[in-house]
Design a protein around this motif. Structure first.
Motif, PDB file in Angstrom:
ATOM      1  N   PRO A 142      52.596  -7.363 -48.898  1.00  0.00           N
ATOM      2  CA  PRO A 142      51.793  -7.603 -47.686  1.00  0.00           C
ATOM      3  C   PRO A 142      52.569  -8.147 -46.482  1.00  0.00           C
ATOM      4  O   PRO A 142      52.012  -8.253 -45.392  1.00  0.00           O
ATOM      5  CB  PRO A 142      50.749  -8.621 -48.149  1.00  0.00           C
ATOM      6  N   ILE A 143      53.835  -8.481 -46.658  1.00  0.00           N
ATOM      7  CA  ILE A 143      54.618  -9.060 -45.559  1.00  0.00           C
ATOM      8  C   ILE A 143      55.026  -7.938 -44.600  1.00  0.00           C
ATOM      9  O   ILE A 143      55.574  -6.932 -45.028  1.00  0.00           O
ATOM     10  CB  ILE A 143      55.856  -9.808 -46.096  1.00  0.00           C
ATOM     11  N   PRO A 144      54.779  -8.107 -43.289  1.00  0.00           N
ATOM     12  CA  PRO A 144      55.198  -7.085 -42.316  1.00  0.00           C
ATOM     13  C   PRO A 144      56.710  -6.839 -42.392  1.00  0.00           C
ATOM     14  O   PRO A 144      57.481  -7.772 -42.667  1.00  0.00           O
ATOM     15  CB  PRO A 144      54.811  -7.689 -40.968  1.00  0.00           C
ATOM     16  N   PRO A 145      57.154  -5.603 -42.149  1.00  0.00           N
ATOM     17  CA  PRO A 145      58.581  -5.248 -42.309  1.00  0.00           C
ATOM     18  C   PRO A 145      59.559  -6.162 -41.570  1.00  0.00           C
ATOM     19  O   PRO A 145      60.574  -6.557 -42.149  1.00  0.00           O
ATOM     20  CB  PRO A 145      58.654  -3.815 -41.774  1.00  0.00           C
ATOM     21  N   GLU A 146      59.288  -6.504 -40.315  1.00  0.00           N
ATOM     22  CA  GLU A 146      60.235  -7.354 -39.582  1.00  0.00           C
ATOM     23  C   GLU A 146      60.259  -8.773 -40.133  1.00  0.00           C
ATOM     24  O   GLU A 146      61.304  -9.412 -40.151  1.00  0.00           O
ATOM     25  CB  GLU A 146      59.942  -7.350 -38.079  1.00  0.00           C
ATOM     26  N   GLU A 147      59.102  -9.262 -40.582  1.00  0.00           N
ATOM     27  CA  GLU A 147      59.067 -10.593 -41.204  1.00  0.00           C
ATOM     28  C   GLU A 147      59.785 -10.569 -42.553  1.00  0.00           C
ATOM     29  O   GLU A 147      60.408 -11.542 -42.942  1.00  0.00           O
ATOM     30  CB  GLU A 147      57.616 -11.057 -41.370  1.00  0.00           C
ATOM     31  N   CYS A 148      59.682  -9.456 -43.249  1.00  0.00           N
ATOM     32  CA  CYS A 148      60.385  -9.291 -44.525  1.00  0.00           C
ATOM     33  C   CYS A 148      61.895  -9.283 -44.291  1.00  0.00           C
ATOM     34  O   CYS A 148      62.652  -9.898 -45.042  1.00  0.00           O
ATOM     35  CB  CYS A 148      59.930  -8.012 -45.226  1.00  0.00           C
ATOM     36  N   ARG A 149      62.321  -8.628 -43.240  1.00  0.00           N
ATOM     37  CA  ARG A 149      63.750  -8.592 -42.900  1.00  0.00           C
ATOM     38  C   ARG A 149      64.235 -10.010 -42.599  1.00  0.00           C
ATOM     39  O   ARG A 149      65.306 -10.427 -43.044  1.00  0.00           O
ATOM     40  CB  ARG A 149      63.992  -7.683 -41.702  1.00  0.00           C
ATOM     41  N   ARG A 150      63.448 -10.773 -41.876  1.00  0.00           N
ATOM     42  CA  ARG A 150      63.814 -12.170 -41.567  1.00  0.00           C
ATOM     43  C   ARG A 150      63.887 -12.981 -42.849  1.00  0.00           C
ATOM     44  O   ARG A 150      64.810 -13.770 -43.053  1.00  0.00           O
ATOM     45  CB  ARG A 150      62.798 -12.765 -40.591  1.00  0.00           C
ATOM     46  N   LEU A 151      62.917 -12.802 -43.753  1.00  0.00           N
ATOM     47  CA  LEU A 151      62.923 -13.495 -45.037  1.00  0.00           C
ATOM     48  C   LEU A 151      64.191 -13.153 -45.822  1.00  0.00           C
ATOM     49  O   LEU A 151      64.881 -14.044 -46.325  1.00  0.00           O
ATOM     50  CB  LEU A 151      61.683 -13.118 -45.852  1.00  0.00           C
ATOM     51  N   MET A 152      64.527 -11.872 -45.908  1.00  0.00           N
ATOM     52  CA  MET A 152      65.732 -11.450 -46.626  1.00  0.00           C
ATOM     53  C   MET A 152      66.982 -12.067 -45.993  1.00  0.00           C
ATOM     54  O   MET A 152      67.880 -12.529 -46.704  1.00  0.00           O
ATOM     55  CB  MET A 152      65.863  -9.923 -46.631  1.00  0.00           C
ATOM     56  N   ALA A 153      67.048 -12.078 -44.670  1.00  0.00           N
ATOM     57  CA  ALA A 153      68.213 -12.632 -43.967  1.00  0.00           C
ATOM     58  C   ALA A 153      68.330 -14.132 -44.220  1.00  0.00           C
ATOM     59  O   ALA A 153      69.436 -14.640 -44.460  1.00  0.00           O
ATOM     60  CB  ALA A 153      68.103 -12.340 -42.471  1.00  0.00           C
ATOM     61  N   ASP A 154      67.199 -14.844 -44.188  1.00  0.00           N
ATOM     62  CA  ASP A 154      67.227 -16.286 -44.435  1.00  0.00           C
ATOM     63  C   ASP A 154      67.673 -16.596 -45.862  1.00  0.00           C
ATOM     64  O   ASP A 154      68.499 -17.480 -46.088  1.00  0.00           O
ATOM     65  CB  ASP A 154      65.853 -16.899 -44.170  1.00  0.00           C
ATOM     66  N   ILE A 155      67.129 -15.868 -46.826  1.00  0.00           N
ATOM     67  CA  ILE A 155      67.501 -16.090 -48.225  1.00  0.00           C
ATOM     68  C   ILE A 155      68.982 -15.779 -48.424  1.00  0.00           C
ATOM     69  O   ILE A 155      69.709 -16.542 -49.060  1.00  0.00           O
ATOM     70  CB  ILE A 155      66.630 -15.240 -49.170  1.00  0.00           C
TER      71      ILE A 155
END
Length: 187
Positions: free
Chosen positions: A145-158
């Motif tokens: 359910p996470i929007p693609p750009e927010e998912c990209r930010r999550l991946m980058a932060d992790i």
């Protein structure tokens, strides 16, 4: 497959970095004292004693030595010598994942949500061990359910957090080895 469009790497995703205003956090209204931690320029208090189960600093908001936990999580940004110079505000989605799911995202998150979901699904189909399947399917289901750009930010932060922790671990082992060698030479 390359369709001619440039895909940003996770290292190129802009991070929200917040500077440190003060090392040490004033605590206590009745009996004031300094606690180990940091005050950030945005007013957030981060205490060494207030980290979540995954090792992220838990934000604190307040004043006059009294702070309430916030849902925000932070990771130290270190210079080449390992000194903490600022903090990275982590994606708000971070707290949805347990440590095994975060590790799966770190290992398989390369550039897009679509690719990550595809890779996680492939692992779920291929792996027989229930605990590994659970981690990968849990990560996949929570990412959906996470929007693609927010998912990209999550991946980058992790990725940045785990990479930074790994580099800090290497620095600490090198420093310990250097001290051990010096002691051996002194004998």
């Amino acid at each position: 497959m390359d369709d001619g469009r440039y895909t940003m790497t996770l290292d190129e995703v802009p991070a929200e970095i917040i500077a440190i205003r003060q090392v040490g956090v004033p605590c206590g209204l009745i009996q004031p004292r300094m606690e180990a931690g940091y005050l950030l320029t945005d007013g957030t208090a981060l205490l060494e004693s207030e980290k979540d189960e995954n090792g992220f600093y838990i934000g604190g908001a307040g004043m006059d030595g009294m702070y309430f936990r916030t849902p925000q999580r932070y990771e130290p940004v270190r210079n080449d010598s390992g000194k903490v110079t600022a903090f990275r505000l982590m994606s708000s989605y971070l707290t949805r994942f347990n440590s095994q799911e975060l590790e799966a995202i770190f290992q398989y998150g390369l550039n897009t949500k679509e690719n990550l979901l595809h890779d996680l699904e492939a692992v779920v189909r291929a792996v027989k061990q229930p605990e590994i399947r659970a981690a990968f399917s849990g990560a996949r289901d929570k990412l959906e359910p996470i929007p693609p750009e927010e998912c990209r930010r999550l991946m980058a932060d992790i990725r940045a957090a785990y990479k930074g922790r790994h580099e800090q671990s290497i620095r600490q082992r090198q420093q310990a080895a250097g001290k051990s060698r010096r002691r051996d030479m002194e004998r």
